[in-house]
Every structure is written in structure tokens, then in C-alpha cells.
Design a protein around this motif. Sequence first.
Motif, PDB file in Angstrom:
ATOM      1  N   TYR A  10       8.564  23.995 -17.934  1.00  0.00           N
ATOM      2  CA  TYR A  10       9.572  24.098 -16.872  1.00  0.00           C
ATOM      3  C   TYR A  10       9.551  25.486 -16.228  1.00  0.00           C
ATOM      4  N   LEU A  11       9.517  26.541 -17.059  1.00  0.00           N
ATOM      5  CA  LEU A  11       9.491  27.896 -16.510  1.00  0.00           C
ATOM      6  C   LEU A  11       8.256  28.128 -15.639  1.00  0.00           C
ATOM      7  N   LEU A  12       7.102  27.648 -16.115  1.00  0.00           N
ATOM      8  CA  LEU A  12       5.878  27.798 -15.327  1.00  0.00           C
ATOM      9  C   LEU A  12       5.963  27.016 -14.024  1.00  0.00           C
ATOM     10  N   ARG A  13       6.448  25.793 -14.100  1.00  0.00           N
ATOM     11  CA  ARG A  13       6.569  24.974 -12.891  1.00  0.00           C
ATOM     12  C   ARG A  13       7.488  25.653 -11.879  1.00  0.00           C
ATOM     13  N   ARG A  14       8.599  26.153 -12.362  1.00  0.00           N
ATOM     14  CA  ARG A  14       9.553  26.809 -11.466  1.00  0.00           C
ATOM     15  C   ARG A  14       8.950  28.073 -10.856  1.00  0.00           C
ATOM     16  N   TRP A  15       8.333  28.913 -11.681  1.00  0.00           N
ATOM     17  CA  TRP A  15       7.753  30.156 -11.181  1.00  0.00           C
ATOM     18  C   TRP A  15       6.637  29.865 -10.184  1.00  0.00           C
ATOM     19  N   LEU A  16       5.743  28.954 -10.538  1.00  0.00           N
ATOM     20  CA  LEU A  16       4.647  28.613  -9.634  1.00  0.00           C
ATOM     21  C   LEU A  16       5.181  28.016  -8.335  1.00  0.00           C
ATOM     22  N   GLY A  17       6.194  27.151  -8.429  1.00  0.00           N
ATOM     23  CA  GLY A  17       6.794  26.558  -7.235  1.00  0.00           C
ATOM     24  C   GLY A  17       7.423  27.604  -6.326  1.00  0.00           C
ATOM     25  N   ASP A  18       8.071  28.609  -6.928  1.00  0.00           N
ATOM     26  CA  ASP A  18       8.701  29.676  -6.142  1.00  0.00           C
ATOM     27  C   ASP A  18       7.680  30.606  -5.487  1.00  0.00           C
TER      28      ASP A  18
END
Length: 183
Positions: free
Chosen positions: A62-70
Amino acid sequence: MSAEPVAEMPGPWQPDPVRQRQAGYRLEDLLRLPPDAPRVELVDGVIHVVPSPTLGHQDISYLLRRWLGDHAPEHLRVAQAVGVALGADYTREPDVLVYRAEVSGDRHFLLPHEVVIAVEVVSPGTRRTDRFSKPAEYAAAGIACYWRVQQDPVRVYAYRLADRPGRSGNREYELLAEADELL
């Protein structure tokens, strides 16, 4: 008053044992799986159930997905648990992936040329596959980048496709960076 006979509920979905032994499943079969089917990958025509991730694994994804998405440029999108069709009888489901934004949102599988980064978060049961099998498969398919995230302690290894084939003559990844300071 008499009781109506109760119809037996079928058990949870599972692969057909004959087709499993014959390695006879194909990508189109995965598209017809019932909604209650578990997450699966197709490896040389054999269906493999993808283990349920732990809370720690999910937190990292989740953290990676959020960071990459941002931080991804506008021409890229980020997703979790979406399959990549590596062949007619071969799929993998990276934990997180970055893909080209022009891909239609109604798709169940991406093609390798649509994937920019495939990310695997390593669990005890997937250690060998995430370190050896998946990088080789993703590289052979031409996926530009592969990230492997170790847990406990967290360490990210970022690889990119090498310009030239490796010693085996196959395409391989080369280590671009590794970090453990910040996820």
C-alpha cells in the motif's frame, strides 16, 4: 409442516485436477473464473493459488502504491494485484506495478510492453520465486524495471533491464539501486 430439502452448496472453486495434470489451462480460462475464485497465477498452463499476503506485506504494498501514484508522471498509472500476461499459458500478478496510462481500465491483464515497473514484496513463501523465477520471467518478457522489496528489515532493490543479454544469453536485470533508509 415439512421442511424443504436444502440444496448442497458447492465447495470453494478449485482447478480441475485433470487439466492441472495436463497443464491445460490458458489465459482465457482465467478470465472465466468465478468471482469467488482465489487469486491465481498461471505457470506453464498450471494454476497456482497466490497466497494471501500478511498485514506487513499489505502495508508495504500500500505504501509503495501510494508513493508511486503520488510521484508517477501523468503518462503512467499504478495498480496492485493486477495480472500480467507473459504468454498464452503464463501469467504473474506483481504486488504493485506501474503501467502506461493509455491502457483501458476495463482490462484484467496487462501485456509486458504496457508495464514499466513490476514490484514484488518478498514473503517467506515467495522468497525463491521473487528472487529468481519472476525476475527471469519479467526480463524475458521485456518489462523495463523490476523492484524486489525485502521485509524485516525493509530493503528495496531496484533493477533495470540490461542493455545486453546476460551470460546465459537471455535478457537479465542489472541492479540499479538499493535502499533501506526510507520506504
